[in-house]
Write a protein that holds these residues in place. Structure first.
Motif, PDB file in Angstrom:
ATOM      1  N   ALA A  92       0.837  -1.213   0.000  1.00 39.90           N
ATOM      2  CA  ALA A  92       0.000   0.000   0.000  1.00 39.90           C
ATOM      3  C   ALA A  92       0.867   1.258   0.000  1.00 39.90           C
ATOM      4  CB  ALA A  92      -0.945  -0.008   1.199  1.00 39.90           C
ATOM      5  N   SER A 113      -5.552   1.405  -4.086  1.00 42.05           N
ATOM      6  CA  SER A 113      -4.493   1.269  -3.093  1.00 42.05           C
ATOM      7  C   SER A 113      -3.902   2.642  -2.752  1.00 42.05           C
ATOM      8  CB  SER A 113      -3.421   0.312  -3.606  1.00 42.05           C
ATOM      9  OG  SER A 113      -2.511   0.019  -2.568  1.00 42.05           O
ATOM     10  N   HIS A 164     -11.268  -2.435  -2.774  1.00 36.50           N
ATOM     11  CA  HIS A 164     -10.164  -3.033  -3.527  1.00 36.50           C
ATOM     12  C   HIS A 164     -10.714  -4.082  -4.474  1.00 36.50           C
ATOM     13  CE1 HIS A 164      -7.368  -0.938  -0.852  1.00 36.50           C
ATOM     14  NE2 HIS A 164      -8.171  -1.290   0.143  1.00 36.50           N
TER      15      HIS A 164
END
Ligand code: CP3
Length: 355
Positions: free
Chosen positions: A12, A320, A354
């Motif tokens: 990330a 992300s 995500h």
């Protein structure tokens, strides 16, 4: 070295895809945990925990053992190890916060300050890092850290914590050359200290600029950000075949995010005074963001904590580049069950953002 079993924190920070938003808490090893208080009583005091690698490792692991959701470990130590290694004589008076036996007041005091050798003078920190890495055996990445030069300078000049930074600000405006020499020595010290931690096994590093937000806009650029930039430029950015991301955290730095994003770090830490969606729009693709729930939300009930986590995730939006954290350290009065509810909520509510 053992392969990482959970690398979503590192991914990330580099804006690589993740399954859920990674999470950790500033001060995750600390007084809100009864097991921490027991270890501290056994060691005698806080600095004995820091200076004994076995104890430092034990307390670093405590939050990870309690909360399987944590996606990163942070070295148990303190930012004030550097001034201590420069000969300032750090001690903690119970309930009083940090104090120094020697205070830095004059140019001569600053000229006399040595630049610590991380291996000779701060070997106990390097040993703690390698001990923790061994104990983690690839569970999650280990974060190393340091204070920013400006933040360290405030403690050295004031002799401890301060409300108004009276002496430090007076030195900055009366004698900027002296202040620059102090900050330059601290920047050199921080660079070799963090590089030592990276070589010992730290897989990401964070610079805590706790008091940068107390400066004027112009003074922030000249006396805090410039030195953090210098450090970022001198850091080892790849080790053991992996990038070592750098996180800059200026508390109350929300007005200056664009310029902090230009400092060359991989990620910015945000306190709770900014909206993370707005911050994302302002920094664009330059950096990842870490934060930013108000730590006092943890005094509320788990339902309210969950709502606030959901609000911050929605504000950041899809994709992300977000590491969930508190906007500052968790406080001693927090119920450990509430911290658990917070960490679970981040993973449960973030999967939808995500792919
Ligand atoms: O995040 C973690 O779990 C890692 C450990 C960590 C500590 N201090 C342990 C600690 C980290 C990253 C720090 C950084 C630190 N230390 C900062 C920057 C971050 C921030 O909070 O803004 C600063 C300003 C310090 C200086 C410092 N150390 C202060 C002002 C205090 C007293 C504050 C208090 O809460 O009483 C400390 C002591 C300290 N450092 C404790 C811990 C767990 C409490 C000591 C105890 O057990 O009595």
């Amino acid at each position: 070295m053992t392969a990482l079993k959970n690398d979503r924190f590192l991914r990330a920070l580099l804006k690589q895809p993740v399954d859920v938003t990674p999470v950790w808490m500033m001060r995750q090893a600390g007084r809100y945990l009864p097991e921490y208080r027991a270890s501290r009583a056994q060691a005698g005091d806080f600095m004995s925990l820091c200076m004994n690698p076995e104890f430092a490792c034990e307390v670093t692991m405590q939050p990870l053992d309690r909360y399987p959701q944590l996606d990163a470990a942070i070295l148990f130590s303190d930012i004030l190890t550097i001034p201590d290694a420069m000969g300032q004589g750090l001690y903690f008076e119970t309930g009083e916060g940090p104090r120094f036996k020697k205070v830095v007041s004059t140019l001569a005091d600053i000229e006399a300050l040595p630049i610590p050798d991380p291996h000779k003078d701060l070997g106990y920190v390097m040993d703690a890092v390698s001990t923790i890495r061994r104990e983690l055996s690839g569970r999650v990445p280990l974060i190393g850290f340091s204070g920013s030069p400006w933040t360290l300078a405030t403690y050295m000049v004031e002799g401890g914590s301060s409300k108004d930074f009276r002496k430090t600000k007076a030195m900055l405006y009366d004698n900027p050359q002296a202040m620059h020499l102090l900050l330059d020595k601290l920047a050199q010290s921080v660079t070799s200290y963090l590089n030592g931690q990276i070589m010992a096994g730290a897989q990401a590093v964070q610079i805590f600029d706790t008091w940068g937000g107390n400066l004027s806009a112009a003074a922030y650029q000249e006396f805090s950000l410039a030195y953090m930039k210098k450090i970022v430029n001198g850091l080892i950015r790849e080790h053991d075949g992996r990038k070592v991301p750098v996180i800059l955290f200026t508390k109350n730095g929300g007005l200056w995010l664009e310029s902090i994003a230009d400092a060359g770090a991989d990620a910015l830490g945000l306190d709770w005074t900014c909206d993370i969606g707005n911050a994302r729009a302002r920094v664009g693709d330059k950096v990842a963001l870490q934060g930013n729930m108000d730590p006092t939300v943890l005094y509320a009930k788990p339902e309210a904590i969950r709502t606030e986590v959901g609000r911050i995730l929605a504000s950041y939006g899809k994709g992300s580049g977000h590491v969930f954290n508190l906007g500052h350290g968790i406080t001693p009065e927090v119920d450990p069950e509430h911290a658990g509810a917070f960490l679970r909520a981040v993973h449960e509510l973030s999967a939808q953002y995500h792919e």
